[in-house]
Design a protein around this motif. Structure first.
Motif, PDB file in Angstrom:
ATOM      1  N   THR A 249      46.913  47.495  36.835  1.00  0.00           N
ATOM      2  CA  THR A 249      47.792  48.597  37.208  1.00  0.00           C
ATOM      3  C   THR A 249      49.231  48.282  36.810  1.00  0.00           C
ATOM      4  OG1 THR A 249      46.363  49.241  39.036  1.00  0.00           O
ATOM      5  CG2 THR A 249      48.639  49.999  39.130  1.00  0.00           C
TER       6      THR A 249
ATOM      7  N   ASN B 228      43.926  51.338  46.262  1.00  0.00           N
ATOM      8  CA  ASN B 228      45.291  51.062  45.821  1.00  0.00           C
ATOM      9  C   ASN B 228      46.124  52.329  45.666  1.00  0.00           C
ATOM     10  OD1 ASN B 228      45.248  48.299  45.806  1.00  0.00           O
ATOM     11  ND2 ASN B 228      44.630  48.129  43.684  1.00  0.00           N
ATOM     12  N   LYS B 229      45.462  53.454  45.436  1.00  0.00           N
ATOM     13  CA  LYS B 229      46.189  54.720  45.298  1.00  0.00           C
ATOM     14  C   LYS B 229      46.761  55.200  46.623  1.00  0.00           C
ATOM     15  CE  LYS B 229      43.731  56.584  41.317  1.00  0.00           C
ATOM     16  NZ  LYS B 229      42.869  57.673  40.845  1.00  0.00           N
ATOM     17  N   LYS B 230      46.160  54.748  47.726  1.00  0.00           N
ATOM     18  CA  LYS B 230      46.579  55.217  49.054  1.00  0.00           C
ATOM     19  C   LYS B 230      47.720  54.429  49.595  1.00  0.00           C
ATOM     20  CE  LYS B 230      42.095  57.079  50.061  1.00  0.00           C
ATOM     21  NZ  LYS B 230      40.944  57.120  50.887  1.00  0.00           N
TER      22      LYS B 230
ATOM     23  N   LYS C 264      51.302  55.847  32.840  1.00  0.00           N
ATOM     24  CA  LYS C 264      51.556  56.967  33.746  1.00  0.00           C
ATOM     25  C   LYS C 264      52.987  57.477  33.595  1.00  0.00           C
ATOM     26  CE  LYS C 264      48.091  56.309  37.312  1.00  0.00           C
ATOM     27  NZ  LYS C 264      47.834  56.065  38.735  1.00  0.00           N
TER      28      LYS C 264
END
Length: 90
Positions: A25, A88-90, A33
């Motif tokens: 990431t 990990n997105k949360k 991103k």
């Protein structure tokens, strides 16, 4: 002894997946991103980078034990990596 070995390898696996997902990431996903370039193809690359890193870190003994414990290690790793990404997105 068997439980200690199992606990060691399962903990190693979870820690390794967490570290590798975060590393991918940070070094790959975040920059794409920012450029709005994190598409389906990039997601596949990110997954493969993470999967390869996990497999490189795990010892042969760990892989053998985990394959016996989980059955299909590739399938299990795929699902655990996907779950870690979501977490990990949360």
């Amino acid at each position: 002894v068997e439980n200690d070995t199992g606990d060691k390898y399962v903990a190693m696996l979870f820690d390794t997946i967490e570290i590798c997902v975060r590393a991918t990431t940070q070094t790959y996903v975040d920059s794409l991103k920012k450029q709005n370039a994190f598409d389906a193809a990039a997601q596949k690359v990110a997954f493969q980078m993470t999967y390869d890193a996990v497999m490189d870190i795990l010892t042969d003994d760990a892989k053998e034990y985990l394959a016996n414990f989980y059955g299909d290690l590739t399938l299990y790793l795929t699902k655990r990596i996907e779950a870690e990404v979501v977490a990990n997105k949360k």
